[in-house]
Design a protein around this motif. Structure first.
Motif, mmCIF file in Angstrom:
data_model
loop_
_atom_site.group_PDB
_atom_site.id
_atom_site.type_symbol
_atom_site.label_atom_id
_atom_site.label_comp_id
_atom_site.label_asym_id
_atom_site.label_seq_id
_atom_site.Cartn_x
_atom_site.Cartn_y
_atom_site.Cartn_z
ATOM 1 N N GLN A 1 -4.567 -8.010 5.868
ATOM 2 C CA GLN A 1 -4.941 -6.453 5.655
ATOM 3 C C GLN A 1 -3.352 -6.205 4.893
ATOM 4 O O GLN A 1 -2.297 -6.438 5.713
ATOM 5 N N VAL A 2 -3.388 -5.757 3.753
ATOM 6 C CA VAL A 2 -2.117 -5.282 3.239
ATOM 7 C C VAL A 2 -2.017 -3.691 3.965
ATOM 8 O O VAL A 2 -2.727 -3.335 3.797
ATOM 9 N N GLN A 3 -0.715 -3.382 4.112
ATOM 10 C CA GLN A 3 -0.291 -2.244 4.656
ATOM 11 C C GLN A 3 0.731 -1.562 3.610
ATOM 12 O O GLN A 3 1.588 -2.283 3.132
ATOM 13 N N LEU A 4 0.758 -0.566 3.434
ATOM 14 C CA LEU A 4 1.764 0.309 2.606
ATOM 15 C C LEU A 4 2.440 1.463 3.252
ATOM 16 O O LEU A 4 1.648 2.165 4.095
ATOM 17 N N ALA A 24 5.110 -2.360 0.344
ATOM 18 C CA ALA A 24 3.967 -2.995 1.216
ATOM 19 C C ALA A 24 4.355 -4.196 2.053
ATOM 20 O O ALA A 24 5.564 -4.620 2.134
ATOM 21 N N SER A 25 3.225 -4.473 2.794
ATOM 22 C CA SER A 25 3.790 -5.530 3.804
ATOM 23 C C SER A 25 3.746 -6.885 3.563
ATOM 24 O O SER A 25 4.113 -7.869 4.429
ATOM 25 N N THR A 26 3.425 -7.115 2.384
ATOM 26 C CA THR A 26 3.331 -8.576 1.604
ATOM 27 C C THR A 26 4.173 -8.648 0.271
ATOM 28 O O THR A 26 3.948 -7.634 -0.585
ATOM 29 N N SER A 27 5.025 -9.761 0.220
ATOM 30 C CA SER A 27 5.296 -9.898 -1.109
ATOM 31 C C SER A 27 4.876 -11.078 -1.600
ATOM 32 O O SER A 27 5.162 -11.765 -2.520
ATOM 33 N N ALA A 70 12.784 -5.302 -4.768
ATOM 34 C CA ALA A 70 12.035 -6.183 -3.951
ATOM 35 C C ALA A 70 10.553 -6.051 -4.358
ATOM 36 O O ALA A 70 10.112 -4.866 -5.099
ATOM 37 N N ARG A 71 9.606 -7.053 -4.366
ATOM 38 C CA ARG A 71 8.477 -7.028 -4.808
ATOM 39 C C ARG A 71 7.800 -5.994 -4.114
ATOM 40 O O ARG A 71 7.771 -5.790 -3.023
ATOM 41 N N ASN A 72 6.714 -5.523 -4.925
ATOM 42 C CA ASN A 72 5.760 -4.326 -4.243
ATOM 43 C C ASN A 72 6.401 -3.203 -3.552
ATOM 44 O O ASN A 72 6.188 -2.769 -2.506
ATOM 45 N N SER A 98 -8.752 -5.100 -6.077
ATOM 46 C CA SER A 98 -8.433 -4.622 -4.738
ATOM 47 C C SER A 98 -7.515 -3.367 -4.950
ATOM 48 O O SER A 98 -6.738 -3.484 -5.674
ATOM 49 N N VAL A 99 -7.772 -2.342 -4.114
ATOM 50 C CA VAL A 99 -6.791 -1.127 -4.142
ATOM 51 C C VAL A 99 -6.595 -1.063 -2.568
ATOM 52 O O VAL A 99 -7.362 -1.094 -1.775
ATOM 53 N N PHE A 100 -5.264 -0.652 -2.491
ATOM 54 C CA PHE A 100 -4.645 -0.429 -1.064
ATOM 55 C C PHE A 100 -4.122 0.929 -1.300
ATOM 56 O O PHE A 100 -3.281 1.342 -1.944
ATOM 57 N N TRP A 101 -4.239 1.655 0.088
ATOM 58 C CA TRP A 101 -3.465 2.926 0.178
ATOM 59 C C TRP A 101 -2.627 3.023 1.399
ATOM 60 O O TRP A 101 -2.931 2.382 2.382
ATOM 61 N N GLY A 102 -1.548 3.903 1.188
ATOM 62 C CA GLY A 102 -0.900 4.120 2.332
ATOM 63 C C GLY A 102 -1.395 5.114 3.260
ATOM 64 O O GLY A 102 -2.276 5.943 2.861
#
Length: 111
Positions: A1-4, A24-27, A70-72, A98-102
Motif C-alpha cells: 500500500q502506497v502512503q503519501l 510517497a512511501s515508495t520510489s 526525488a521520485r514521487n 490507481s489513485v492514492f491520497w495523503g
C-alpha cells in the motif's frame, strides 16, 4: 500500500506564503501525475494543481506546483495567502488506474 505524507501546513497570516511538501512511501514506480487538492470547511474537495511525470514547475497565479528531484515527491507553494485558502490540503498520486491520497495537512489563513 502506497502512503503519501504531506507536511508544511499551519497557521499563516493573510498575505503570507507557505510551501507544502508531499512524498510517497515508495520510489519503486514513478507516478504518472501528482497533484494537490483542498477542502474548505463545509465544501467539497477541489483541485488546486496537478503536474505530470517529468514536469518541472507549473505556475498558475498564486500557486506553483513542482516535482521534486526525488521520485514521487511534489511541492505546492502558495503566495499572497487569503483567508479563503483555508482548508485541508491533500496530496494525490496517480499510477495507471490507481489513485492514492495523503491524509491531508491543515492550512489556516488568518485575516
Amino acid at each position: 500500500q502506497v502512503q503519501l505524507v504531506e507536511s508544511g501546513g499551519g497557521l499563516v497570516q493573510a498575505g503570507g506564503s507557505l510551501r507544502l511538501s508531499c512524498a510517497a512511501s515508495t520510489s519503486f514506480f514513478s507516478a504518472d501525475v501528482m497533484g494537490w487538492y483542498r477542502q474548505a470547511p463545509g465544501k467539497e474537495r477541489e483541485l488546486v494543481a496537478t503536474i505530470p511525470s517529468g514536469g518541472g514547475t507549473i505556475v498558475n497565479g498564486r500557486f506553483t506546483i513542482s516535482r521534486g528531484n526525488a521520485r514521487n515527491t511534489v511541492y505546492l507553494q502558495i503566495v499572497s495567502l487569503k483567508p479563503e485558502d483555508t482548508g485541508v490540503y491533500y496530496c494525490n498520486m496517480r499510477v495507471g488506474a490507481s489513485v492514492f491520497w495523503g491524509q491531508g495537512t491543515q492550512v489556516t489563513v488568518s485575516s
